[in-house]
Motif scaffolding. Structure first.
Motif, PDB file in Angstrom:
ATOM      1  N   ARG A  24       2.448 -57.780  60.967  1.00 23.68           N
ATOM      2  CA  ARG A  24       2.643 -56.833  62.067  1.00 23.68           C
ATOM      3  C   ARG A  24       1.420 -56.654  62.957  1.00 23.68           C
ATOM      4  NH1 ARG A  24       4.901 -51.468  59.530  1.00 23.68           N
ATOM      5  NH2 ARG A  24       3.339 -51.980  57.925  1.00 23.68           N
ATOM      6  N   GLY A  25       0.237 -57.001  62.478  1.00 25.62           N
ATOM      7  CA  GLY A  25      -0.965 -56.869  63.289  1.00 25.62           C
ATOM      8  C   GLY A  25      -1.345 -58.125  64.040  1.00 25.62           C
ATOM      9  N   LEU A  78       6.608 -57.492  56.345  1.00 27.21           N
ATOM     10  CA  LEU A  78       6.391 -56.058  56.260  1.00 27.21           C
ATOM     11  C   LEU A  78       4.938 -55.764  55.868  1.00 27.21           C
ATOM     12  CD1 LEU A  78       7.842 -53.348  56.535  1.00 27.21           C
ATOM     13  CD2 LEU A  78       8.425 -53.486  54.115  1.00 27.21           C
ATOM     14  N   GLN A  79       4.419 -56.512  54.904  1.00 27.64           N
ATOM     15  CA  GLN A  79       3.019 -56.461  54.509  1.00 27.64           C
ATOM     16  C   GLN A  79       2.542 -57.904  54.353  1.00 27.64           C
ATOM     17  OE1 GLN A  79       1.156 -53.784  54.406  1.00 27.64           O
ATOM     18  NE2 GLN A  79       2.804 -52.282  54.661  1.00 27.64           N
ATOM     19  N   PRO A  80       1.314 -58.210  54.774  1.00 23.83           N
ATOM     20  CA  PRO A  80       0.902 -59.619  54.822  1.00 23.83           C
ATOM     21  C   PRO A  80       0.837 -60.319  53.474  1.00 23.83           C
ATOM     22  CG  PRO A  80      -0.940 -58.152  55.327  1.00 23.83           C
ATOM     23  CD  PRO A  80       0.295 -57.313  55.330  1.00 23.83           C
ATOM     24  N   ASP A  81       0.642 -59.578  52.378  1.00 22.84           N
ATOM     25  CA  ASP A  81       0.456 -60.240  51.089  1.00 22.84           C
ATOM     26  C   ASP A  81       1.739 -60.405  50.294  1.00 22.84           C
ATOM     27  OD1 ASP A  81       0.682 -57.509  50.784  1.00 22.84           O
ATOM     28  OD2 ASP A  81      -0.740 -57.376  49.118  1.00 22.84           O
ATOM     29  N   VAL A  82       2.894 -59.986  50.854  1.00 23.72           N
ATOM     30  CA  VAL A  82       4.177 -60.113  50.166  1.00 23.72           C
ATOM     31  C   VAL A  82       5.195 -60.724  51.129  1.00 23.72           C
ATOM     32  CG1 VAL A  82       6.074 -58.894  49.014  1.00 23.72           C
ATOM     33  CG2 VAL A  82       3.709 -58.130  48.690  1.00 23.72           C
ATOM     34  N   GLY A 123      -2.131 -51.184  56.002  1.00 21.62           N
ATOM     35  CA  GLY A 123      -2.374 -52.501  56.566  1.00 21.62           C
ATOM     36  C   GLY A 123      -2.974 -52.405  57.953  1.00 21.62           C
ATOM     37  N   GLU A 124      -3.070 -53.545  58.641  1.00 22.15           N
ATOM     38  CA  GLU A 124      -3.643 -53.576  59.978  1.00 22.15           C
ATOM     39  C   GLU A 124      -2.663 -53.028  60.997  1.00 22.15           C
ATOM     40  OE1 GLU A 124      -5.881 -56.927  61.231  1.00 22.15           O
ATOM     41  OE2 GLU A 124      -6.135 -57.692  59.211  1.00 22.15           O
TER      42      GLU A 124
END
Length: 467
Positions: free
Chosen positions: A425-426, A194-198, A278-279
């Motif tokens: 997602r990017g 969902l988000q790259p850092d989590v 995010g991206e």
């Protein structure tokens, strides 16, 4: 040896460059299963026999290569590593096939079948979908095995080469090999965080149905000055037909396409999940079901999209009224939508609005059904605790917004399914410039080493009495 030792070994695998080297080797295989040429099928077999088979056998797996029962599909590999009849059994999965390479469409300096490293990105076809993802899981198993000398559980694996054409043949193989693929749980990886850092964990996926809407009004194209106002314009008819499927902000108007499965429990699971930022493109707050949050729209609701639309010759328009218009459309749907009723419901809806001339033509390509596992399921809880211990945080989704062959695992093998994606997602999957983020790969190796360590070291769901 400790849990941290296995995680440190996974970290070392990444930081020494071994992961990048292994991924570059996997990417070099042109496994574009959407290419009907015999060479593509041969390359799919080479991928399994030259990369996966020796690596798994070195880990103690007994493997078998299978021909696909569907001629449109590629080969499969199934493997098994048994440590004890009283131990839990984990099934994992990956697919080595990719979409078309799209040579010539990538940014200057990038090639689909070569790894290119730029900053935090590793570019190449299959880096995100799905070669990098199953490489991470296999490497994490290796790290646990090297650290402890055993896994502490039994492992079964399925690697297919047909996911990008709808996993054709996979259901038939699962029915034929159901006993050999029995397990306590599926733990696999595909899709984005969902988000790259989590880290993200999801337990199912939306289904998908793709079809064409076609309007044919007359033979050939006829001069718009001589025939304008006398001949029906198929593009206008099609545009109005599409406009009756949703309103101007994309809210679905076909009654049967509006699901009833967005329960309070699902809403609670989706509450406060960060789908914006995010991206990638910015989320449009004024698109989709107005009463829902962005997370509910993409994970808890159905969405309709026009993938392509054409009439006449767009690249060389002439002063003529075309005799046809076509739109390729798709419905992504959640649990609670009857797959068999999707197109009949659309037919009734179009007819009720006076669009009998609009033909519906389903695509031949198979698609996956919608699935969802309750986030409170014991295996979801077990894996979630493990991921949080390693990474500190976790996003939990009832289902992925995209589609996966998860229904074969749930409906045929009867398994609870846990997916831990290792992309973001990017990543440009299915497009030119596909890539993975190096920090996500490093983090994912650590997370999966922790998960596999815990399955062998703790009492997993279903084994409480035996323990």
């Amino acid at each position: 040896m400790t849990r941290q030792s296995a995680i440190d070994k996974a970290t070392e695998y990444f930081e020494t460059g071994a992961f990048q080297t292994d991924l570059a080797h996997l990417v070099s295989y042109r496994t574009e299963i959407q290419n009907p040429a015999p060479e593509a099928r041969a390359e799919a077999l080479r991928y399994l026999t030259e990369t996966m088979l020796p690596r798994l056998e070195a880990m103690g797996f007994v493997c078998e290569l299978l021909e696909n029962p569907d001629p449109k599909g590629g080969p499969l590999l199934i493997g098994e590593r048994v440590e004890g009849a009283d131990l839990p059994t984990i099934l994992t999965y990956g697919h080595g096939d990719t979409v078309l390479g799209q040579e010539g469409m990538w940014r200057d300096g990038l090639k689909p079948w070569e790894i290119t490293e730029e900053g935090e990105r590793l570019y190449g076809r299959g880096t995100a979908d799905n070669k990098g993802q199953h490489l991470i899981n296999i490497a994490a198993l290796e790290c646990v095995l090297a650290t402890r000398g055993s896994l502490g559980f039994n492992t079964r694996i399925v690697l297919e080469m047909s996911e990008e054409v709808g996993s054709v043949g996979l259901p038939e193989v699962f029915r034929a090999y159901k006993d050999r693929l029995s397990a306590d749980v599926l733990i696999a990886s595909d899709g984005p965080r969902l988000q790259p850092d989590v880290p993200t964990m999801f337990m199912g996926s939306r289904g998908g149905t793709t079809f064409d809407l076609l309007v044919e009004t007359h033979e050939g194209a006829h001069h718009s000055g001589n025939w304008g106002g006398l001949l029906a314009d198929p593009a206008m008819i099609l545009a109005h037909a599409l406009a009756c499927i949703t309103d101007k902000r994309g809210q679905i108007k076909v009654p049967e396409w509006r699901p009833d499965s967005l329960t309070d429990a699902v809403r609670e699971a989706l509450r406060d999940l960060p789908v914006t930022g995010g991206e990638g493109p910015a989320v449009d707050p004024d698109w989709g079901e107005e009463s829902l949050t962005p997370a509910e729209r993409v994970f808890g609701w159905n969405s309709f999209a026009v993938l392509a639309m054409v009439s006449g010759v767009p690249e060389a328009p002439v002063n003529a009224i075309s005799g046809w218009a076509r739109a390729t459309c798709q419905l992504r749907y959640v649990v609670g939508t009857d797959p068999a009723g999707i197109l009949p419901a659309l037919r009734r809806h179009l007819d009720a609005h006076g669009f009998e001339r609009v033909h519906i033509r389903p695509h031949d390509r198979g698609f996956f059904a919608a699935t969802r596992l309750d986030p409170t399921h014991p295996w979801a809880q077990f894996v979630g605790v493990s991921i949080r211990e390693t990474a500190g945080d976790l996003h939990v989704l009832p289902n992925l917004a995209g589609s996966l062959p998860n229904d074969s695992f749930t409906d045929i093998l009867g398994l609870p399914t846990i997916w831990v994606p290792h992309s973001y997602r990017g990543c440009s999957q299915h497009a030119p410039n596909e890539h993975v983020l190096k920090p996500v790969c490093r983090d994912a190796l650590r997370v999966m080493a922790g998960v596999f360590w815990d399955i062998g070291a703790k009492t997993p769901p279903g084994k409480e009495v035996a323990a």
